[in-house]
Write an enzyme that holds these catalytic residues in place. Structure first.
Site, PDB file in Angstrom:
ATOM      1  N   TRP A 137       2.870  -2.620  -2.918  1.00 49.62           N
ATOM      2  CA  TRP A 137       1.930  -1.504  -2.867  1.00 49.62           C
ATOM      3  C   TRP A 137       2.666  -0.197  -2.618  1.00 49.62           C
ATOM      4  O   TRP A 137       2.310   0.855  -3.158  1.00 49.62           O
ATOM      5  CB  TRP A 137       0.887  -1.728  -1.770  1.00 49.62           C
ATOM      6  N   HIS A 138       3.710  -0.244  -1.800  1.00 53.98           N
ATOM      7  CA  HIS A 138       4.440   0.978  -1.479  1.00 53.98           C
ATOM      8  C   HIS A 138       5.222   1.511  -2.675  1.00 53.98           C
ATOM      9  O   HIS A 138       5.453   2.718  -2.765  1.00 53.98           O
ATOM     10  CB  HIS A 138       5.409   0.733  -0.315  1.00 53.98           C
ATOM     11  N   GLY A 139       5.639   0.649  -3.563  1.00 49.14           N
ATOM     12  CA  GLY A 139       6.390   1.151  -4.707  1.00 49.14           C
ATOM     13  C   GLY A 139       6.663   0.060  -5.724  1.00 49.14           C
ATOM     14  O   GLY A 139       6.818  -1.119  -5.379  1.00 49.14           O
TER      15      GLY A 139
END
Length: 387
Positions: A241-243
């Site tokens: 989700w972060h990257g």
């Protein structure tokens, strides 16, 4: 359906280059071009998670009141938290929006004080330190130990001050108009384990992952093996989700291992052998700091270069020149760690209410001038705008 825009904008190139491209390269076929050249819409991840929370809570009865389009848009697009959280549940915001929200005198000083603290974190701490960190990560090969250690500690300070600074400003702005947002940080670098860290860092994301991913997977209901699997899957998804990069996946999985280890550690009968709290805080922080390298690096090569430089390289040939050139940023890092144990939004609100208003306004004015004079030289966008 809700995930389609997020998957399209954020993960198309990762699937094309990182997954399909990896298979193609193994087969001897080049596949390094980006499939799309589109910018990531601002706040798309947080909007998606907010909508998922609404749909799930309404369908399961946790929030039994369906909102009209007007109130749903107000909930999703509430401007203080829109870009980088905190991630809100419908019961945390929609009832407040239904109420009349007059600007009350008792909310003005606490709101402005919190906003000012966030501004200081961002412009005085995060941005100047981040400028040096970016230079190191841009070309990490062949540097000295001082540079690598600065990248390690500096980025730990930068990402916390950047993200918690945004959160402080969002909570402060919301309080000015009579809305109370949940806290998102609770001195995370004082955590005594990786599990404790995730109870203190990005708290609303941790709760979101727990309620909408970990528990639906089965949580801890079906034995240790499946609990471990559910933790690793949840943290792996949190990492992605972060990257859209393999480094984020590794970062998430390693944090999952840390969370699982924390659960096992809590069940062990240490007796009188449990380490002192400061030892646990010291060890936990350094594990978190080392894992931040995967979060920050553009690829595994850069991450391994930084990590090996921190852990195995002891080259101080140019350390004096580097430390002299960046004495101000080093002072900020030291100052941060001295102040972090007292970084508490509740204390800020209480101080703003109890201190004489003239004193509070004077301190805030001086802080804003300081933030402008320092931050105008190295102002950068918020890190979480990229996510």
């Amino acid at each position: 359906m809700l995930l389609t825009p997020l998957l399209f904008f954020k993960y198309t190139n990762f699937i094309w280059n990182g997954v399909i491209g990896a298979v193609s390269r193994l087969a001897g076929v080049a596949n390094d071009e980006r499939l799309l050249s589109l910018g990531l819409p601002l706040g798309i991840s947080f909007v998606t998670f907010t909508l998922i929370a609404y749909l799930v809570d309404v369908s399961t009865g946790k929030y039994p009141h369906r909102a009209s389009l007007r109130w749903l848009l107000g909930y999703v697009l509430f401007f203080p938290h829109l870009i980088a959280g905190p991630i809100l549940r419908p019961h945390e915001l929609i009832p407040q929006l239904h109420r009349q929200m007059p600007i009350l005198r008792r909310n003005i000083l606490p709101g402005l004080a919190l906003f000012t603290v966030g501004l200081i974190k961002k412009l005085v701490f995060a941005d100047p330190i981040g400028s040096v960190v970016s230079e190191i990560y841009a070309q990490p090969a062949g540097l000295g130990t001082a540079e690598y250690l600065f990248a390690l500690y500096g980025y730990s300070v930068q990402i916390y001050c950047d993200f918690s600074g945004y959160t402080d400003m969002a909570i402060g702005l919301a309080r000015l108009i009579g809305v109370r947002l949940p806290g998102n940080f609770r001195r995370p670098y004082m955590a005594t384990s990786i599990g404790d860290f995730w109870r203190r860092w990005h708290i609303t994301l941790s709760h979101w992952l727990r309620d909408y991913v970990y528990i639906p997977l089965g949580g801890s209901r079906d034995g240790d093996a499946r609990t471990l699997r559910n933790i690793l899957l949840t943290m792996a998804l949190g990492g992605l989700w972060h990257g859209a990069n393999w480094t984020f996946l590794v970062w998430g999985v390693l944090h999952g291992v840390g969370v699982a280890a924390s659960r096992l550690q809590a069940r062990l009968p240490f007796g009188g052998l449990k380490p002192p709290r400061w030892v646990l805080v010291f060890l936990t922080f350094h594990v978190v700091a080392l894992l931040w390298v995967f979060f920050r690096a553009q690829d595994f090569g850069s991450a391994l270069t930084i990590l090996s430089g921190c852990l195995f390289s002891w080259s101080f040939a140019n350390a004096s020149a580097f430390l002299t050139a960046h004495a101000f940023e080093l002072t900020l890092i030291v100052g941060f760690f001295l102040l972090h144990p007292w970084d508490d939004a509740r204390r800020v609100r209480i101080a703003a209410r109890k201190a004489p208003p003239l004193v509070v306004y004077t301190v805030m004015a001086v802080a804003c001038v300081l933030a402008y004079s320092i931050g105008s030289q190295s102002s950068n966008q918020f890190i979480y705008f990229e996510f």
